[in-house]
Design a protein around this motif. Structure first.
Motif, PDB file in Angstrom:
ATOM      1  N   GLY A   8       0.545  -1.214   0.072  1.00 44.17           N
ATOM      2  CA  GLY A   8       0.013  -0.187  -0.121  1.00 44.17           C
ATOM      3  C   GLY A   8       0.871   1.422  -0.083  1.00 44.17           C
ATOM      4  O   GLY A   8       0.181   2.368  -0.199  1.00 44.17           O
ATOM      5  N   ALA A   9       2.094   1.252   0.142  1.00 37.21           N
ATOM      6  CA  ALA A   9       2.976   2.450  -0.002  1.00 37.21           C
ATOM      7  C   ALA A   9       3.074   2.549  -1.365  1.00 37.21           C
ATOM      8  O   ALA A   9       3.222   1.719  -2.409  1.00 37.21           O
ATOM      9  N   MET A  10       3.256   3.964  -1.660  1.00 32.81           N
ATOM     10  CA  MET A  10       3.580   4.532  -3.208  1.00 32.81           C
ATOM     11  C   MET A  10       4.819   5.359  -3.228  1.00 32.81           C
ATOM     12  O   MET A  10       4.944   6.083  -2.511  1.00 32.81           O
ATOM     13  N   ILE A  11       5.705   4.934  -3.998  1.00 28.25           N
ATOM     14  CA  ILE A  11       7.020   5.748  -3.975  1.00 28.25           C
ATOM     15  C   ILE A  11       7.314   6.142  -5.467  1.00 28.25           C
ATOM     16  O   ILE A  11       7.223   5.300  -6.403  1.00 28.25           O
ATOM     17  N   LYS A  12       7.195   7.414  -5.791  1.00 28.66           N
ATOM     18  CA  LYS A  12       7.196   7.883  -7.093  1.00 28.66           C
ATOM     19  C   LYS A  12       8.792   8.468  -7.244  1.00 28.66           C
ATOM     20  O   LYS A  12       9.389   9.126  -6.254  1.00 28.66           O
ATOM     21  N   ALA A  13       9.340   8.335  -8.242  1.00 28.68           N
ATOM     22  CA  ALA A  13      10.937   8.707  -8.757  1.00 28.68           C
ATOM     23  C   ALA A  13      11.082  10.342  -8.837  1.00 28.68           C
ATOM     24  O   ALA A  13       9.886  10.796  -9.140  1.00 28.68           O
ATOM     25  N   PRO A  14      11.924  10.868  -8.529  1.00 30.31           N
ATOM     26  CA  PRO A  14      13.248  10.235  -7.869  1.00 30.31           C
ATOM     27  C   PRO A  14      13.216  10.144  -6.282  1.00 30.31           C
ATOM     28  O   PRO A  14      12.596  10.886  -5.755  1.00 30.31           O
TER      29      PRO A  14
END
Length: 99
Positions: A8-14
């Protein structure tokens, strides 16, 4: 020495996340984020354009942001290998003020 990223975690670059850090359920890293070693980005925490030094903790429902044009002076020893993070300017048109 890995990183724990809960479902459920969201990580967008960078984004750069240091060893032994945790990104907990529902956390939202919106880009241009750097977390040092052993950091905790808690449940439902939202982070953008931010730097967390080693052992920093953002508890649940926390919010961290700096303006994309902000300059953050850091005095620290040079890393053993160069790190480069490029954050493109974001448009603020139509913003309600909480970006």
């Amino acid at each position: 020495t890995g990183v724990l990223v809960e479902s459920g975690a969201m990580i967008k670059a960078p984004a750069i996340i240091g060893a032994m850090s945790e990104v907990r359920q529902g956390a939202y890293l919106r880009g241009c984020c750097l977390a040092g070693k052993r950091c905790i980005l808690g449940h439902a925490t939202e982070v953008k354009h931010s730097i967390f030094l080693d052992d920093a903790k953002a508890g649940h429902f926390a919010y961290s942001a700096t303006r994309s044009s902000a300059r953050i002076p850091i005095s620290a020893p040079a890393p053993s290998s160069p790190i480069s993070v490029s954050c493109p300017a974001t448009s603020r048109s139509g913003s309600t003020g909480n970006g």
